[in-house]
Design a protein around this motif. Structure first.
Motif, PDB file in Angstrom:
ATOM      1  N   VAL A  32      17.529   0.864 -22.394  1.00 40.44           N
ATOM      2  CA  VAL A  32      17.891   2.235 -22.735  1.00 40.44           C
ATOM      3  C   VAL A  32      19.394   2.411 -22.935  1.00 40.44           C
ATOM      4  CG1 VAL A  32      15.903   3.123 -21.453  1.00 40.44           C
ATOM      5  CG2 VAL A  32      18.124   2.999 -20.320  1.00 40.44           C
TER       6      VAL A  32
ATOM      7  N   CYS B 163      21.095   7.792 -26.337  1.00 38.16           N
ATOM      8  CA  CYS B 163      20.322   7.455 -27.534  1.00 38.16           C
ATOM      9  C   CYS B 163      19.594   8.698 -28.041  1.00 38.16           C
ATOM     10  CB  CYS B 163      19.321   6.357 -27.209  1.00 38.16           C
ATOM     11  SG  CYS B 163      18.180   5.955 -28.556  1.00 38.16           S
TER      12      CYS B 163
ATOM     13  N   CYS C  96      14.695   5.876 -27.784  1.00 37.90           N
ATOM     14  CA  CYS C  96      14.786   5.645 -26.336  1.00 37.90           C
ATOM     15  C   CYS C  96      14.000   6.695 -25.562  1.00 37.90           C
ATOM     16  CB  CYS C  96      16.242   5.642 -25.883  1.00 37.90           C
ATOM     17  SG  CYS C  96      17.197   4.206 -26.456  1.00 37.90           S
TER      18      CYS C  96
ATOM     19  N   SER D  23      10.873   6.061 -23.074  1.00 40.53           N
ATOM     20  CA  SER D  23      10.968   6.502 -21.682  1.00 40.53           C
ATOM     21  C   SER D  23       9.835   7.459 -21.340  1.00 40.53           C
ATOM     22  CB  SER D  23      12.321   7.170 -21.431  1.00 40.53           C
ATOM     23  OG  SER D  23      13.376   6.232 -21.565  1.00 40.53           O
TER      24      SER D  23
ATOM     25  N   SER E  38      14.133   0.119 -16.059  1.00 38.57           N
ATOM     26  CA  SER E  38      14.885   0.440 -17.277  1.00 38.57           C
ATOM     27  C   SER E  38      16.263  -0.188 -17.153  1.00 38.57           C
ATOM     28  CB  SER E  38      14.999   1.951 -17.471  1.00 38.57           C
ATOM     29  OG  SER E  38      13.733   2.527 -17.745  1.00 38.57           O
TER      30      SER E  38
ATOM     31  N   PRO F 157      12.946  -1.198 -30.862  1.00 34.38           N
ATOM     32  CA  PRO F 157      12.232  -0.661 -29.697  1.00 34.38           C
ATOM     33  C   PRO F 157      11.217  -1.661 -29.179  1.00 34.38           C
ATOM     34  CG  PRO F 157      11.425   0.349 -31.715  1.00 34.38           C
ATOM     35  CD  PRO F 157      12.613  -0.471 -32.102  1.00 34.38           C
TER      36      PRO F 157
END
Length: 214
Positions: free
Chosen positions: A89, A93, A97, A101, A123, A177
């Motif tokens: 992360v 962002c 992100c 999350s 994270s 990602p």
């Protein structure tokens, strides 16, 4: 083992929708840049989905700082022998992100009491200077992170080695990602590329736990 999971709670579902909306709002140009971003060479040969991949190298037991300012060892204390889902992360962002999350938050809710005892969420801050404990703590609160979800800052001198060992993104560059599910005892990773659903994260953790018993 059953693959059906409990439905997402209202908070997690709303968070996921908001995160996905934020990612889409970033625009096609930025999505295109991230889709072609760099990852470490160890990840390039990895097939998509949740197939188990043997680690090519050990993960450094770096001394990290978490969102509560605790100094802990990454492998021996933060992972602690559990199966862990790891995302990467940037607290500022504005694209995917938040969506990832939110998916991690949904997985946290779905897994319930299995977290802490058998599994965990981690994270990793990609910016060793911007990911301060205060910023990580604020970011964690936005997604209702519980005690089994750790947010950690890896020292700059070891961040690249940690990311490389996991096949993660390259620090300081645009990153693709992904969520990595790690079993440190079996030295296996399962990579979920793109923005996975909460169910995909939870099911991949369940698959890794089942592999331990097989």
């Amino acid at each position: 083992m059953s693959r059906s999971l409990i439905p997402l709670g209202r908070r997690s579902a709303l968070g996921l929708l908001l995160g996905l909306a934020a990612a889409r709002a970033a625009g096609a140009g930025e999505e295109h840049a991230h889709a072609h971003a760099h990852v470490h060479a160890e990840a390039e040969a990895a097939p998509p989905g949740s197939a188990a991949i043997r680690l090519r190298q050990g993960i450094p037991d770096a001394r990290v700082t978490d969102s509560h300012r605790r100094r802990r060892r990454l492998v021996s204390e933060v992972f602690g022998g559990r199966v862990v889902a790891i995302d990467f992360v940037l607290t500022d962002c504005g694209t995917f992100c938040s969506a990832i999350s939110a998916a991690m938050a949904g997985a946290q809710e779905a897994l319930g009491p299995r977290l802490s005892r058998e599994a965990g969420l981690v994270s990793v801050a990609l910016d060793p200077f911007g990911g301060t404990p205060e910023q990580l703590n604020e970011y964690a609160a936005r997604f209702g992170a519980g005690p089994a979800w750790s947010f950690v800052n890896v020292p700059e001198t070891q961040l690249d080695e940690v990311l490389r060992s996991l096949g993660g993104p390259i620090a300081g560059e645009s990153h693709s990602p992904m969520v990595v599910v790690l079993d440190p005892l079996r030295r296996e990773v399962r990579r979920l590329l793109g923005i996975p659903s909460p169910e995909a994260i939870a099911n991949t953790i369940e698959a890794a736990l089942a592999a331990r018993k097989a």
